[in-house]
Design an enzyme around this catalytic site. Structure first.
Site, mmCIF file in Angstrom:
data_model
loop_
_atom_site.group_PDB
_atom_site.id
_atom_site.type_symbol
_atom_site.label_atom_id
_atom_site.label_comp_id
_atom_site.label_asym_id
_atom_site.label_seq_id
_atom_site.Cartn_x
_atom_site.Cartn_y
_atom_site.Cartn_z
ATOM 1 N N HIS A 62 1.018 -1.411 -0.110
ATOM 2 C CA HIS A 62 0.328 -0.601 0.160
ATOM 3 C C HIS A 62 0.696 1.020 0.295
ATOM 4 C CE1 HIS A 62 -3.498 -1.663 1.568
ATOM 5 N NE2 HIS A 62 -4.350 -2.174 0.331
ATOM 6 N N ASP A 64 1.073 4.332 0.944
ATOM 7 C CA ASP A 64 1.787 4.352 2.859
ATOM 8 C C ASP A 64 2.541 3.532 3.163
ATOM 9 O OD1 ASP A 64 -0.472 2.953 3.195
ATOM 10 O OD2 ASP A 64 -0.922 3.683 5.197
ATOM 11 N N ASP A 208 0.301 -3.783 8.726
ATOM 12 C CA ASP A 208 -0.858 -4.020 8.741
ATOM 13 C C ASP A 208 -1.455 -5.089 8.919
ATOM 14 O OD1 ASP A 208 -0.714 -0.764 8.287
ATOM 15 O OD2 ASP A 208 -1.747 -0.139 6.469
HETATM 16 ZN ZN LIG Z 1 -0.904 1.645 6.107
HETATM 17 ZN ZN LIG Z 2 -2.304 -1.653 4.198
#
Ligand SMILES: [Zn+2]
Ligand SMILES: [Zn+2]
Length: 304
Positions: A62, A64, A208
């Site tokens: 992802h 981020d 995450d």
């Molecule tokens: Zn994240």
């Molecule tokens: Zn993520």
């Protein structure tokens, strides 16, 4: 020395208070990065983390957690770096990290290796292992545990002298666990003058994820668990939909795993800088919890 420095502690987008994901582990002079969100290099400068690292471990792709790597590697090139950098990540590493590394028109001036890892891998190093475990985030995602090897027990030189073991190579052999026979025929066993082996430290990074059993197993009795806590309990449904954890869920993972300390990170921009409601929820379940903020450094001492 073993410490973690949080470069970014926010979820999804940077805010004035929190940059996106980036975590630095420093151990005995070695620096390792975990994830590299946009702006990570500037956070490294700000918090005095040198650019001497040789490896970045990505939990997933992802944006981020990823977008900072291109700029960081370019800066290393401008600084005249020649030492190689290795990027590790789950499935898709060659495609995604390869694209991040080759974006733009500059040529990389030092070797960049990309290695795809998968859950269950154990990267063996001289003094520690990095264990890759599966997480649950609606994508190919992993978490990482750094586990130091068990250290030799304490050697007691005064006992060695009492027993008449001459100082020198024999001491080393005993320390490493060998039984020796002295010139006068006596047998000396290591347990006569060496203490019990001492447990190394374990640090775990969730990336995450929803709370998951593989993470609990990987974090069993860890000295420090860094777990994402994107939301509070009032957003449980949203956490489930987006593959994230609430603060209370992260605390339950810490409790089940029997870790010593919990640090929460990856905090949604909807919460204030100190996120007191998340902290209260987590501490009600697992008291030894802190919420990370950018620039926080956490030392990880030996348990004895
Ligand atoms: Zn994240
Ligand atoms: Zn993520």
């Amino acid at each position: 020395m073993l410490s973690l420095t949080f470069l970014g502690t926010g979820a999804a987008t940077p805010t004035i208070d929190r940059n996106v994901a980036g975590l630095v582990l420093q151990r005995e002079g070695e620096t390792i990065l975990f994830d590299c969100g946009e702006g990570s290099q500037r956070q490294m400068m700000r918090y005095g983390v040198g650019f001497s690292f040789a490896e970045i471990f990505f939990s997933h792709y992802h944006a981020d957690h990823l977008l900072g790597v291109t700029g960081l590697l370019r800066t290393l090139g401008l600084q005249g770096r020649t030492a190689p950098v290795t990027l590790y990540g789950p499935r898709g590493a060659q495609r995604v990290l390869g694209a991040a590394v080759s974006l733009g028109i500059e040529r990389n001036k030092f070797p960049i290796e990309i290695r795809e890892i998968r859950a269950g891998d154990r990267l063996r190093r001289e003094e520690y292992d990095i264990v890759v475990f599966e997480t649950d985030h609606r994508a190919d995602t992993v978490g990482y545990a750094l586990t130091e090897h068990t250290r030799l027990g304490r050697f007691h030189p005064e006992h060695a002298r009492e027993l008449g073991v001459p100082e020198g190579p024999l001491w080393g052999r005993l320390h490493r666990g060998e039984t020796i026979i002295l010139e006068d025929g006596r047998t000396i066993r290591p347990e006569d003058l060496v203490g019990a082996p001492r447990r190394g430290r374990t640090v775990v990074y969730s990336g995450d994820t929803r709370p998951c059993l593989t993470l609990v197993e990987a974090a069993r009795e860890a000295d420090l668990l860094v777990h994402e806590a994107t939301f509070g309990g009032d957003e449980l449904e949203r956490a489930q939909e987006t593959g994230h954890s609430t603060a209370a869920e992260a605390a339950r993972v810490a409790q089940e795993a029997g870790v010593r300390r919990l640090v929460l990170t990856h905090i949604s921009p909807r919460y204030s800088r100190d996120a007191p409601e998340l902290l209260a929820e987590a501490r009600a379940i697992f008291p030894d919890t802190v919420i990370a903020r950018d620039g926080l450094t956490v030392e990880v001492p030996f348990s004895e």
